[in-house]
Design a protein around this motif. Structure first.
Motif, PDB file in Angstrom:
ATOM      1  N   THR A 259       0.845  -1.190   0.000  1.00  0.00           N
ATOM      2  CA  THR A 259       0.000   0.000   0.000  1.00  0.00           C
ATOM      3  C   THR A 259       0.884   1.245   0.000  1.00  0.00           C
ATOM      4  O   THR A 259       2.032   1.206   0.451  1.00  0.00           O
ATOM      5  N   ALA A 260       0.327   2.327  -0.511  1.00  0.00           N
ATOM      6  CA  ALA A 260       1.038   3.605  -0.448  1.00  0.00           C
ATOM      7  C   ALA A 260       0.308   4.533   0.499  1.00  0.00           C
ATOM      8  O   ALA A 260       0.502   5.741   0.493  1.00  0.00           O
ATOM      9  N   PHE A 261      -0.540   3.938   1.337  1.00  0.00           N
ATOM     10  CA  PHE A 261      -1.437   4.794   2.100  1.00  0.00           C
ATOM     11  C   PHE A 261      -1.718   4.190   3.471  1.00  0.00           C
ATOM     12  O   PHE A 261      -2.289   3.106   3.565  1.00  0.00           O
TER      13      PHE A 261
ATOM     14  N   GLY B 128       3.131   2.429   8.738  1.00  0.00           N
ATOM     15  CA  GLY B 128       4.531   2.822   8.786  1.00  0.00           C
ATOM     16  C   GLY B 128       5.310   2.645   7.488  1.00  0.00           C
ATOM     17  O   GLY B 128       6.168   3.456   7.176  1.00  0.00           O
ATOM     18  N   VAL B 129       5.006   1.593   6.722  1.00  0.00           N
ATOM     19  CA  VAL B 129       5.817   1.323   5.535  1.00  0.00           C
ATOM     20  C   VAL B 129       5.716   2.472   4.545  1.00  0.00           C
ATOM     21  O   VAL B 129       6.728   2.981   4.025  1.00  0.00           O
ATOM     22  N   SER B 130       4.504   2.922   4.291  1.00  0.00           N
ATOM     23  CA  SER B 130       4.358   4.005   3.318  1.00  0.00           C
ATOM     24  C   SER B 130       4.964   5.289   3.875  1.00  0.00           C
ATOM     25  O   SER B 130       5.617   6.050   3.149  1.00  0.00           O
ATOM     26  N   GLU B 131       4.792   5.505   5.163  1.00  0.00           N
ATOM     27  CA  GLU B 131       5.397   6.666   5.813  1.00  0.00           C
ATOM     28  C   GLU B 131       6.906   6.742   5.513  1.00  0.00           C
ATOM     29  O   GLU B 131       7.441   7.786   5.153  1.00  0.00           O
ATOM     30  N   ILE B 132       7.565   5.603   5.632  1.00  0.00           N
ATOM     31  CA  ILE B 132       9.016   5.554   5.431  1.00  0.00           C
ATOM     32  C   ILE B 132       9.382   5.765   3.961  1.00  0.00           C
ATOM     33  O   ILE B 132      10.281   6.531   3.631  1.00  0.00           O
ATOM     34  N   LEU B 133       8.657   5.082   3.065  1.00  0.00           N
ATOM     35  CA  LEU B 133       9.070   5.121   1.661  1.00  0.00           C
ATOM     36  C   LEU B 133       8.875   6.504   1.043  1.00  0.00           C
ATOM     37  O   LEU B 133       9.635   6.892   0.150  1.00  0.00           O
TER      38      LEU B 133
ATOM     39  N   SER C  10      -5.268   1.202   3.399  1.00  0.00           N
ATOM     40  CA  SER C  10      -6.059   0.589   2.325  1.00  0.00           C
ATOM     41  C   SER C  10      -5.888  -0.930   2.286  1.00  0.00           C
ATOM     42  O   SER C  10      -6.684  -1.632   1.693  1.00  0.00           O
ATOM     43  N   ASP C  11      -4.830  -1.454   2.936  1.00  0.00           N
ATOM     44  CA  ASP C  11      -4.646  -2.913   2.910  1.00  0.00           C
ATOM     45  C   ASP C  11      -5.126  -3.544   4.216  1.00  0.00           C
ATOM     46  O   ASP C  11      -4.723  -4.644   4.554  1.00  0.00           O
ATOM     47  N   ASP C  12      -5.970  -2.826   4.970  1.00  0.00           N
ATOM     48  CA  ASP C  12      -6.388  -3.327   6.274  1.00  0.00           C
ATOM     49  C   ASP C  12      -7.912  -3.417   6.377  1.00  0.00           C
ATOM     50  O   ASP C  12      -8.574  -2.492   6.858  1.00  0.00           O
ATOM     51  N   PRO C  13      -8.490  -4.541   5.911  1.00  0.00           N
ATOM     52  CA  PRO C  13      -9.951  -4.636   5.890  1.00  0.00           C
ATOM     53  C   PRO C  13     -10.582  -4.686   7.279  1.00  0.00           C
ATOM     54  O   PRO C  13     -11.772  -4.411   7.429  1.00  0.00           O
ATOM     55  N   GLU C  14      -9.778  -4.982   8.339  1.00  0.00           N
ATOM     56  CA  GLU C  14     -10.365  -5.048   9.682  1.00  0.00           C
ATOM     57  C   GLU C  14     -10.493  -3.676  10.330  1.00  0.00           C
ATOM     58  O   GLU C  14     -11.131  -3.539  11.367  1.00  0.00           O
TER      59      GLU C  14
END
Ligand code: UDP
Length: 409
Positions: free
Chosen positions: A45-47, A50-55, A267-271
């Protein structure tokens, strides 16, 4: 099919006054022989999270020092993200493993993405388990593959890890936040590298007290009363319900206290939405509990304002890969209380740069102590900020990546 992420420009020189000339020069020397190398980062995800925050920071800085770097988001639909969220939870210790069918879904989306990934990369950095099977499926698409693990897999569901392990063993290099996350059976190439925050983004740049007040007031905060704040996705591992319970204990002695739970949806977290609703229900209409999310216009500046103004910032997680929110709060010089799990103790020395807690009761007691004694809070905050400056700002992270690129190439 893989979506390229459009990125702003950043300049490493702008960080010199914050991290010092030596580190900046070291980075330039490491980058020199890597100039023109083609690197792609793949994430789910880009949204949100933490991962998107870093990239958003790391990729522009890699470009600035001369590498040709792209960030692409893999293709996935709900069935894939349902499987990967389950996998994420299982790797963090949830007893429920994926069904055969769900593993099949995971593999087939990885196959689709492996087919679609373009060729000719020098390095492909795969983030987290969602796209982890790619080098097994299309090894020819990059000269070197790196797996970056962002989650706490120190106590995984053993069946889930067993299924995933053959895929991650294939990587010639991998990055984990702490040694304790490295699973048995990795074949070498393991690097222990914690992530970092960008001090120059709107989320972390210096915000004046008046500006922070102005922003928080708009969300109904009474800035003359104490505020406890947690910024995190609505996820059971972040324990927002425990934060509400701790706040209720503090409220018995300090009826003026307020709580802000600032949470984004990924966006990758359906829960996420279900858990957001459970959090609302747990707050039971208490007007001093402010539950905000990115769909109420809470963006980077608002997160900055809440973290800058809070009397205490908490991150009461029960699992936490690293916890960028911890460094974000410390960087703002705020007194911080965090769960004694995952990457949080790396950032917080108990009693020196903040407090580590293991229960709702401990969390409440530490919150109360800080609210009652502001001088305690400022001394913790000052030391926390210096700890982040020395260890958890993006230029250090960039240097570590460049070293690894040099090794794998
Ligand atoms: N975040 C945000 N808005 C929110 C909640 C979180 O921008 O409402 C950001 C937060 O500031 C941090 C990131 O999302 O930069 C979360 O990273 P962390 O490592 O703390 O947790 P993760 O979500 O990756 O588990």
């Amino acid at each position: 099919m893989l979506q390229p992420v459009v990125l702003a420009h950043k300049s490493l020189a702008d960080y010199t006054h914050i991290v010092g000339r030596d580190l900046i020069e070291e980075i330039r020397e490491l980058a020199e022989p890597l100039k023109g190398r083609r690197v792609v980062h793949l994430s789910a995800t880009a949204f949100g999270g933490g991962v998107s925050e870093i990239l958003y920071t790391l990729v522009p800085l890699m470009r600035d020092v001369g590498l040709e770097v792209e960030w692409q988001v893999i293709y996935g639909r709900e069935e894939f993200f349902n499987s990967t969220k389950l996998m994420h939870n299982a790797l963090q210790g949830n007893p429920q493993d994926l069904t055969e069918e769900q593993w099949h879904v995971w593999r087939s989306y990885n196959e689709m993405n492996a087919r679609e990934l373009s060729r000719g990369w020098d390095v492909c950095v795969v983030h987290d388990p969602q796209p982890a099977a790619l080098p097994s499926l299309a090894p020819e698409k990059a000269r070197a593959w790196i797996w970056r693990c962002h989650i706490d897999i120190s106590t995984p569901n053993p069946q889930t890890l067993e299924q995933l392990l053959p895929y991650i063993q294939r990587y010639p290099a991998s990055l984990f936040h702490v040694q304790g996350y490295v699973p048995d059976g990795m074949n070498g190439g393991v690097n222990i590298v914690p992530p970092a925050i960008d001090p120059l983004t709107p989320k972390n740049m210096a915000l004046s007290h008046d500006d922070a007040v102005y922003v928080c007031r708009q969300f109904g905060i009474d800035v003359n009363r104490p505020m406890i704040c947690q910024v995190s996705r609505f996820d059971p591992w972040k324990d927002p319900l425990g934060v509400i319970d701790a706040y209720r204990i503090v409220k018995q002695s300090r009826p003026d206290v307020q709580l802000a739970l600032v949470g984004s949806m990924a966006s990758d977290d359906p829960e996420g939405w279900d858990f957001y609703n459970s959090t609302l229900a747990h707050a039971a209409g208490d007007e001093d509990i402010h539950i905000l999310n990115n769909f109420n216009n809470v963006g980077a500046i608002e997160v900055n304002a809440f973290q800058s103004l809070a009397d205490v910032v908490v991150q009461k997680s029960t699992r936490e890969g690293f916890g960028l929110t911890v460094s974000e709060a410390l960087w703002k010089g705020r007194p911080f209380i965090g769960g004694d799990v995952g990457g949080i103790p790396l950032q917080v020395t108990d009693g020196v740069t903040g407090y580590l807690v293991r229960s709702v009761g401990d969390c409440a007691a530490r919150c109360l102590a800080i609210i009652e004694d502001p001088s305690l809070g400022s001394s913790l905050g000052r030391q926390g900020k210096e700890h982040v400056r020395a260890n958890f700002l993006t230029p250090r992270y960039l240097r570590d990546y460049l070293r690894i690129f040099s090794e794998v190439l």
